[in-house]
Design a protein around this motif. Structure first.
Motif, PDB file in Angstrom:
ATOM      1  N   ARG A 107       0.810  -1.209   0.000  1.00 23.66           N
ATOM      2  CA  ARG A 107       0.000   0.000   0.000  1.00 23.66           C
ATOM      3  C   ARG A 107       0.850   1.268   0.000  1.00 23.66           C
ATOM      4  NH1 ARG A 107      -2.132  -3.374   4.031  1.00 23.66           N
ATOM      5  NH2 ARG A 107      -4.140  -4.336   3.460  1.00 23.66           N
ATOM      6  N   ARG A 108       2.114   1.133   0.304  1.00 23.38           N
ATOM      7  CA  ARG A 108       2.972   2.308   0.508  1.00 23.38           C
ATOM      8  C   ARG A 108       4.256   2.164  -0.295  1.00 23.38           C
ATOM      9  NH1 ARG A 108       0.827   3.990   5.648  1.00 23.38           N
ATOM     10  NH2 ARG A 108      -0.452   2.288   6.465  1.00 23.38           N
ATOM     11  N   GLN A 109       4.829   3.310  -0.594  1.00 22.28           N
ATOM     12  CA  GLN A 109       6.166   3.297  -1.161  1.00 22.28           C
ATOM     13  C   GLN A 109       7.079   4.129  -0.263  1.00 22.28           C
ATOM     14  OE1 GLN A 109       7.091   5.222  -4.938  1.00 22.28           O
ATOM     15  NE2 GLN A 109       8.472   3.528  -5.431  1.00 22.28           N
ATOM     16  N   PRO A 110       8.235   3.548   0.132  1.00 19.23           N
ATOM     17  CA  PRO A 110       9.203   4.351   0.904  1.00 19.23           C
ATOM     18  C   PRO A 110       9.888   5.351  -0.025  1.00 19.23           C
ATOM     19  CG  PRO A 110      10.072   2.146   0.492  1.00 19.23           C
ATOM     20  CD  PRO A 110       8.672   2.170  -0.054  1.00 19.23           C
ATOM     21  N   LEU A 111       9.598   6.612   0.156  1.00 21.50           N
ATOM     22  CA  LEU A 111      10.178   7.626  -0.723  1.00 21.50           C
ATOM     23  C   LEU A 111      11.618   7.925  -0.352  1.00 21.50           C
ATOM     24  CD1 LEU A 111       7.225  10.144  -1.184  1.00 21.50           C
ATOM     25  CD2 LEU A 111       7.891   8.185  -2.589  1.00 21.50           C
ATOM     26  N   VAL A 112      12.012   7.566   0.859  1.00 24.68           N
ATOM     27  CA  VAL A 112      13.403   7.740   1.302  1.00 24.68           C
ATOM     28  C   VAL A 112      13.820   6.452   2.010  1.00 24.68           C
ATOM     29  CG1 VAL A 112      15.014   9.099   2.676  1.00 24.68           C
ATOM     30  CG2 VAL A 112      13.023  10.207   1.655  1.00 24.68           C
ATOM     31  N   LEU A 113      14.952   5.900   1.591  1.00 21.77           N
ATOM     32  CA  LEU A 113      15.494   4.726   2.265  1.00 21.77           C
ATOM     33  C   LEU A 113      16.901   5.034   2.766  1.00 21.77           C
ATOM     34  CD1 LEU A 113      14.429   1.589   0.189  1.00 21.77           C
ATOM     35  CD2 LEU A 113      13.509   2.408   2.348  1.00 21.77           C
ATOM     36  N   ARG A 114      17.278   4.321   3.802  1.00 22.11           N
ATOM     37  CA  ARG A 114      18.572   4.521   4.449  1.00 22.11           C
ATOM     38  C   ARG A 114      19.529   3.431   3.961  1.00 22.11           C
ATOM     39  NH1 ARG A 114      19.682   3.948  10.688  1.00 22.11           N
ATOM     40  NH2 ARG A 114      17.668   2.901  10.643  1.00 22.11           N
ATOM     41  N   GLN A 115      20.566   3.842   3.235  1.00 22.98           N
ATOM     42  CA  GLN A 115      21.574   2.896   2.772  1.00 22.98           C
ATOM     43  C   GLN A 115      22.774   2.992   3.697  1.00 22.98           C
ATOM     44  OE1 GLN A 115      24.800   3.576   0.459  1.00 22.98           O
ATOM     45  NE2 GLN A 115      25.111   1.557   1.409  1.00 22.98           N
ATOM     46  N   SER A 116      23.066   1.882   4.377  1.00 28.62           N
ATOM     47  CA  SER A 116      24.082   1.879   5.424  1.00 28.62           C
ATOM     48  C   SER A 116      25.382   1.266   4.913  1.00 28.62           C
ATOM     49  CB  SER A 116      23.583   1.087   6.636  1.00 28.62           C
ATOM     50  OG  SER A 116      22.407   1.670   7.155  1.00 28.62           O
ATOM     51  N   THR A 117      26.442   2.025   5.048  1.00 27.65           N
ATOM     52  CA  THR A 117      27.775   1.566   4.652  1.00 27.65           C
ATOM     53  C   THR A 117      28.609   1.306   5.900  1.00 27.65           C
ATOM     54  OG1 THR A 117      27.658   2.893   2.633  1.00 27.65           O
ATOM     55  CG2 THR A 117      29.841   2.145   3.322  1.00 27.65           C
ATOM     56  N   LEU A 118      29.269   0.170   5.940  1.00 30.93           N
ATOM     57  CA  LEU A 118      30.096  -0.188   7.092  1.00 30.93           C
ATOM     58  C   LEU A 118      31.420   0.565   7.025  1.00 30.93           C
ATOM     59  CD1 LEU A 118      30.445  -2.023   9.589  1.00 30.93           C
ATOM     60  CD2 LEU A 118      31.506  -3.703   8.055  1.00 30.93           C
ATOM     61  N   ILE A 119      31.668   1.356   8.056  1.00 27.62           N
ATOM     62  CA  ILE A 119      32.927   2.098   8.131  1.00 27.62           C
ATOM     63  C   ILE A 119      34.013   1.238   8.769  1.00 27.62           C
ATOM     64  CG2 ILE A 119      34.070   4.135   9.098  1.00 27.62           C
ATOM     65  CD1 ILE A 119      31.392   5.564   8.999  1.00 27.62           C
ATOM     66  N   LYS A 120      33.654   0.625   9.884  1.00 26.74           N
ATOM     67  CA  LYS A 120      34.617  -0.237  10.570  1.00 26.74           C
ATOM     68  C   LYS A 120      33.872  -1.087  11.590  1.00 26.74           C
ATOM     69  CE  LYS A 120      35.718   3.360  13.994  1.00 26.74           C
ATOM     70  NZ  LYS A 120      36.794   4.146  14.621  1.00 26.74           N
ATOM     71  N   THR A 121      34.580  -2.087  12.110  1.00 23.81           N
ATOM     72  CA  THR A 121      34.037  -2.900  13.197  1.00 23.81           C
ATOM     73  C   THR A 121      34.871  -2.682  14.453  1.00 23.81           C
ATOM     74  OG1 THR A 121      35.384  -4.818  12.564  1.00 23.81           O
ATOM     75  CG2 THR A 121      33.163  -4.672  11.641  1.00 23.81           C
ATOM     76  N   LEU A 122      34.210  -2.800  15.599  1.00 21.44           N
ATOM     77  CA  LEU A 122      34.858  -2.591  16.892  1.00 21.44           C
ATOM     78  C   LEU A 122      34.622  -3.802  17.768  1.00 21.44           C
ATOM     79  CD1 LEU A 122      33.425   0.984  17.494  1.00 21.44           C
ATOM     80  CD2 LEU A 122      35.741   0.509  16.739  1.00 21.44           C
ATOM     81  N   ARG A 123      35.477  -3.984  18.728  1.00 22.09           N
ATOM     82  CA  ARG A 123      35.254  -4.992  19.746  1.00 22.09           C
ATOM     83  C   ARG A 123      34.395  -4.386  20.852  1.00 22.09           C
ATOM     84  NH1 ARG A 123      39.878  -9.014  20.093  1.00 22.09           N
ATOM     85  NH2 ARG A 123      39.189  -9.227  22.259  1.00 22.09           N
ATOM     86  N   LEU A 124      33.468  -5.184  21.362  1.00 26.22           N
ATOM     87  CA  LEU A 124      32.633  -4.707  22.460  1.00 26.22           C
ATOM     88  C   LEU A 124      33.490  -4.304  23.660  1.00 26.22           C
ATOM     89  CD1 LEU A 124      29.908  -4.271  23.922  1.00 26.22           C
ATOM     90  CD2 LEU A 124      29.907  -6.727  24.455  1.00 26.22           C
ATOM     91  N   ASP A 125      34.523  -5.086  23.950  1.00 26.21           N
ATOM     92  CA  ASP A 125      35.342  -4.778  25.129  1.00 26.21           C
ATOM     93  C   ASP A 125      36.259  -3.590  24.932  1.00 26.21           C
ATOM     94  OD1 ASP A 125      37.098  -6.003  23.408  1.00 26.21           O
ATOM     95  OD2 ASP A 125      37.179  -7.879  24.546  1.00 26.21           O
ATOM     96  N   ASP A 126      36.298  -3.015  23.689  1.00 27.59           N
ATOM     97  CA  ASP A 126      37.080  -1.797  23.457  1.00 27.59           C
ATOM     98  C   ASP A 126      36.265  -0.527  23.697  1.00 27.59           C
ATOM     99  OD1 ASP A 126      39.373  -3.148  22.858  1.00 27.59           O
ATOM    100  OD2 ASP A 126      39.093  -3.077  20.662  1.00 27.59           O
ATOM    101  N   LEU A 127      34.935  -0.692  23.837  1.00 27.58           N
ATOM    102  CA  LEU A 127      34.096   0.484  24.053  1.00 27.58           C
ATOM    103  C   LEU A 127      34.339   1.049  25.442  1.00 27.58           C
ATOM    104  CD1 LEU A 127      30.678  -0.650  22.516  1.00 27.58           C
ATOM    105  CD2 LEU A 127      32.483   0.701  21.447  1.00 27.58           C
ATOM    106  N   THR A 128      34.368   2.360  25.503  1.00 31.60           N
ATOM    107  CA  THR A 128      34.583   3.046  26.782  1.00 31.60           C
ATOM    108  C   THR A 128      33.519   4.121  26.964  1.00 31.60           C
ATOM    109  OG1 THR A 128      36.094   4.612  25.709  1.00 31.60           O
ATOM    110  CG2 THR A 128      37.073   2.657  26.750  1.00 31.60           C
ATOM    111  N   PRO A 129      33.232   4.500  28.209  1.00 39.78           N
ATOM    112  CA  PRO A 129      32.270   5.585  28.444  1.00 39.78           C
ATOM    113  C   PRO A 129      32.680   6.851  27.709  1.00 39.78           C
ATOM    114  CG  PRO A 129      32.764   4.451  30.490  1.00 39.78           C
ATOM    115  CD  PRO A 129      33.742   3.920  29.477  1.00 39.78           C
TER     116      PRO A 129
END
Length: 807
Positions: free
Chosen positions: A226-248
């Motif tokens: 019934r609908r057409q998405p007039l805008v879509l989000r195209q996501s490009t991967l910049i990099k991957t991180l380790r969860l244990d590398d995340l800091t506050p």
């Protein structure tokens, strides 16, 4: 009698109905936000509205009544060029060599009068892989460059992963560089549907095209498009991180539309809000441990993992316009840089302009609202109303989707084969008309001036390009045509805001709660059906005349559930009330009268009514008691009282109380009895006859002699007493008079005395003897009294169920 435990006011049906309605509204609010059930139901209703509208317009067009009205809602600038059965018969199996598409493009671009050119030529065809013959790609790209009006599509995929250096991403960049991406976007852009991989056209095609757009349609939860998405989000991967590398404090560049995300075991991507805090990292870790898989690395390939960790992905989002939006921008001589996108609200195209057919200059966009009037000779009499469109404001939801205003069912391949919503012409009819390179052989026009040509599959089974819509199966190219027409004609469907839909649901529930708690269930059901039918036609009219969608299924369902719930509650509470009435009156009313009361409860409390009161007392009770032991006296009295009480109940009387050996009864309450005096008199005569038979069976020492007094008049009847203990009884002067008449029997040696009031009500049916005109103790006014002698008709008890009713 003991007081019936009173139900709390809150639990009275008239009050508790609103509690039920409130609970149902709460349930619907939950379903609205946490499930897709209501949206699916409303989608089905919207489909019904579409079918009613298009069916009516279709009939009207066939009858020639409002042909102009229908045309005014359809842009004459849209022409579908279908790859139909004729084309397949001419060219063979799909896909065709790309030189065929080059011939089609050349047919439109190679005309001598370039002012008669099309506005745009959209190819709903994939150019993802090279043609088996390399030169064919070069020929088609050359035709596209020479044309300058060709628009192509890119396809976005929900799953996968792509980085900046991926060859497919480089192809997509060619489109971005050539035509651009949407940059002026505000609102909650993260609610737009993300797509993580691509199927863009080959890079030469991207650079040769005049424009591009994504061709994705997204179905609703019920798989209807019934609908057409007039805008879509195209996501490009910049990099991957380790969860244990995340800091506050870790954050991303929100202004550049960057974000963090993680994938669960099902491959579903979840957003991570930034900047991060200790608490958010802790929550993220706990959730990923439960729901995500770890990445395992074996760097030396010895089969023993060297490391394992949870992966966080850092994306950059770019916003891709739908092909229909790109075509509309091109038609209005605007660009993506001028677009204003507010996610969840609208897409705004400012100052739309079109080329004037006579001067060729750009002029403000004008829409015709009313048909022109012509005389019999075809001369214009009166121009229809028109309006200048200062801006195109496209309503979109949080996912960037526009509700498509479908204008009709799938078009036939040709006018000869059936009705067409949009004009459809055969692909081969144009592709066969490539005039070649010699300008002298070019035609002056192909009658497509300033039109948007939309080329796509139009043959069943040719490609997976048929999708279910509100109006049935439809080819993808015609779905694009409907979406484009919605924008060009500024003919948008406006969906009621959430608060209004929820308000209508609440109003429906509370209105039906009120109605179904006040009147009989059958009447309430009739009102419900009428209201639902009226609301359906009202909602349909609102959609038909104003393209405004107000929820129908949800309010109607809420009303129906409320009605059922309230009626069920009333049934249970009324059954409890009946049980209470049976317990209350069962001891001093006949079973048949109690059942009548249960089905038609009286208004309890002190009320004034015309009644007949009955008093009887044993004469010489002291002498009688001296001849028997206490136990014998009790048994003897019980036998007497049982016989007399049963008679009173048989005649529809209400037993008030026993006062030692005396009996007090009355007629006319709690159930109204128009012949209360007649019933009381018959009962008195019958008691005398029954007592005579009892005495015949008793020894003379146990004979009982009674006196009966009857009086009729206005008396106060109702539950009287304290909060701890109440009796349903009578009060008033007329009650006292009845008691006085009973004792007066001793003075006149009579058995039954009735007052002049009672006599006035029964004189035509009974034989009486006037006794005297006396002044009774406590009364100043003399009263004429009569002895009740006999009855002119049968004195047998009335049949079951008719005591107290007129015969």
């Amino acid at each position: 009698m003991p007081k019936k435990k009173k139900r709390a006011r809150l639990f009275e049906a008239k009050i508790f109905a609103f509690v039920i309605a409130l609970a149902i509204v709460g349930l619907f609010v939950y379903a609205y936000y946490d499930t897709m059930l209501l949206q699916q139901a409303e989608g089905a209703i919207l489909d019904t509205f579409f079918r009613i509208k298009t069916g009516r317009e279709s009939r009207a067009v066939q009858e020639g009544a409002i042909l102009a009205h229908k045309e005014l809602k359809l842009s004459d600038k849209i022409l579908i060029i279908g790859i139909d059965q004729k084309t397949l018969a001419d060219y063979g199996k799909w896909p065709f060599p790309r030189t065929r598409h080059a011939s089609l493009i050349n047919a439109f671009s190679r005309i001598s009068d370039q002012s008669n050119r099309e506005n745009a030529l959209f190819l709903d065809i994939f150019f993802i892989d090279p043609d088996p013959i390399t030169t064919n790609d070069a020929i088609l790209v050359d035709s596209m460059q020479n044309s300058g009006t060709v628009f192509i599509e890119t396809v976005l995929n929900a799953f996968g992963e792509i980085s900046d250096n991926d060859p497919l991403k480089l192809r997509q960049k060619a489109l971005y560089e050539n035509y651009g991406v949407i940059r002026n976007i505000s609102g909650s852009w993260k609610t737009l549907v993300p797509f993580y991989s691509l199927q863009p056209p080959l890079e030469p095609y991207g650079r040769a095209a005049a424009g591009y757009g994504h061709a994705n349609f997204l179905s609703d939860a019920d798989k209807i498009y019934r609908r057409q998405p007039l805008v879509l989000r195209q996501s490009t991967l910049i990099k991957t991180l380790r969860l244990d590398d995340l800091t506050p404090g870790y954050s991303v560049n929100d202004a550049a539309y960057e974000r963090l995300a993680w994938q669960d075991n099902l491959g579903i991507t979840h957003e991570i809000e930034t900047p991060l805090s200790e608490a958010s990292i802790k929550r993220l870790t706990e959730r990923m441990v439960k729901e995500a898989a770890m990445r395992v690395e074996d760097s030396n390939m010895d089969g023993v993992p060297d490391d394992s960790y949870y992966v966080i992905r850092h994306f950059r989002d770019e916003f891709v316009p739908a092909i229909t939006l790109s075509l509309a921008l091109n038609y209005f001589h605007s660009s993506v840089d001028e677009l204003e996108v507010v996610v969840g609200s609208h897409i705004r195209i400012p100052r739309p302009r079109v080329r004037d057919e006579e001067t060729g200059e750009l002029v403000p966009y004008v829409l015709q609202l009313e048909a022109d009037e012509f005389n019999a000779d075809g001369q214009l009499i009166k121009e229809g109303k028109r309006r200048v469109v200062p801006e195109i404001r496209i309503p979109i939801n949080n996912q960037g989707q526009m509700l498509v205003n479908f204008m009709g069912s799938r078009s036939a391949e040709s006018p000869d084969l059936g009705p067409q919503t949009f004009p459809v012409r055969s692909y081969s009819a144009y592709a066969n008309r490539d005039p070649g390179l010699d300008p002298d052989s070019w035609r002056r026009t192909l009658a497509v001036r300033d039109k948007i040509l939309m080329v796509g599959a139009f043959a069943t089974g040719m490609a997976e390009d048929e999708k279910p819509t509100p109006l049935g199966m439809m080819y993808g190219i015609e779905m694009h045509a409907n979406a484009l027409n919605t924008i060009l004609m500024d003919n948008f469907i406006i969906e009621a805001p959430e608060w209004l839909n929820l308000l209508v649901i609440a109003l429906a529930a509370f209105l039906i709660a009120f109605i179904s708690s006040q009147i009989a269930a059958i009447a309430a059901m009739a009102v419900l059906v009428i209201l639902v039918v009226v609301y359906f036609f009202g909602a349909n009219m609102l959609f038909d005349t104003s393209a405004y969608v107000l929820y129908f299924a949800s309010p109607s369902l809420a009303a129906a559930i409320t009605f059922i719930s309230v009626v069920v509650y009333r049934v249970f509470t009324e059954e409890r009330d009946k049980m209470a009435i049976r317990a209350t009156f069962g001891k001093y009313l006949s079973p048949k009268v109690v059942e009548q009361l249960a089905n038609d409860p009286p208004e309890l409390g002190g009320t004034d009514k015309e009644l007949t009161v009955f008093f009887s007392d044993i004469r010489g009770f002291t002498t009688l008691s001296e001849n028997m032991t206490p136990q014998e006296l009790v048994n003897h009295l019980n036998e007497y009282l049982t016989a007399m009480t049963d008679l009173a109940l048989d005649y529809g009387g209400t037993l008030d109380k026993y006062m030692g050996d005396a009996i007090m009864c009355f007629w006319g309450a709690p159930i109204p009895q128009p012949d209360h005096a007649v019933l009381a008199c018959k009962c008195a005569l019958k008691q005398m006859l029954v007592l005579k038979k009892l005495n015949e069976n008793w020894p003379e020492a146990k004979h009982i002699d009674i006196g009966i007094g009857l009086n009729s008049g206005i008396m106060t009847v109702g539950n009287m007493g304290s909060k701890m203990r109440m009796n349903y009884t009578l009060m008033g002067d007329n009650v006292n008079l009845g008691s006085r008449l009973e004792s007066t029997n001793k003075e006149y040696g009579t058995g039954i005395i009735i007052s002049e009031n009672t006599y006035g009500l029964v004189k035509d049916k009974f034989i009486v003897r006037e006794l005297d005109n006396i002044r009774v103790k406590g009364k100043n006014k003399p009263v004429v009294i009569y002895e009740l002698v006999d009855c002119l008709e049968s004195i047998e008890p009335p049949p079951l169920g008719v005591a107290g009713k007129k015969k």
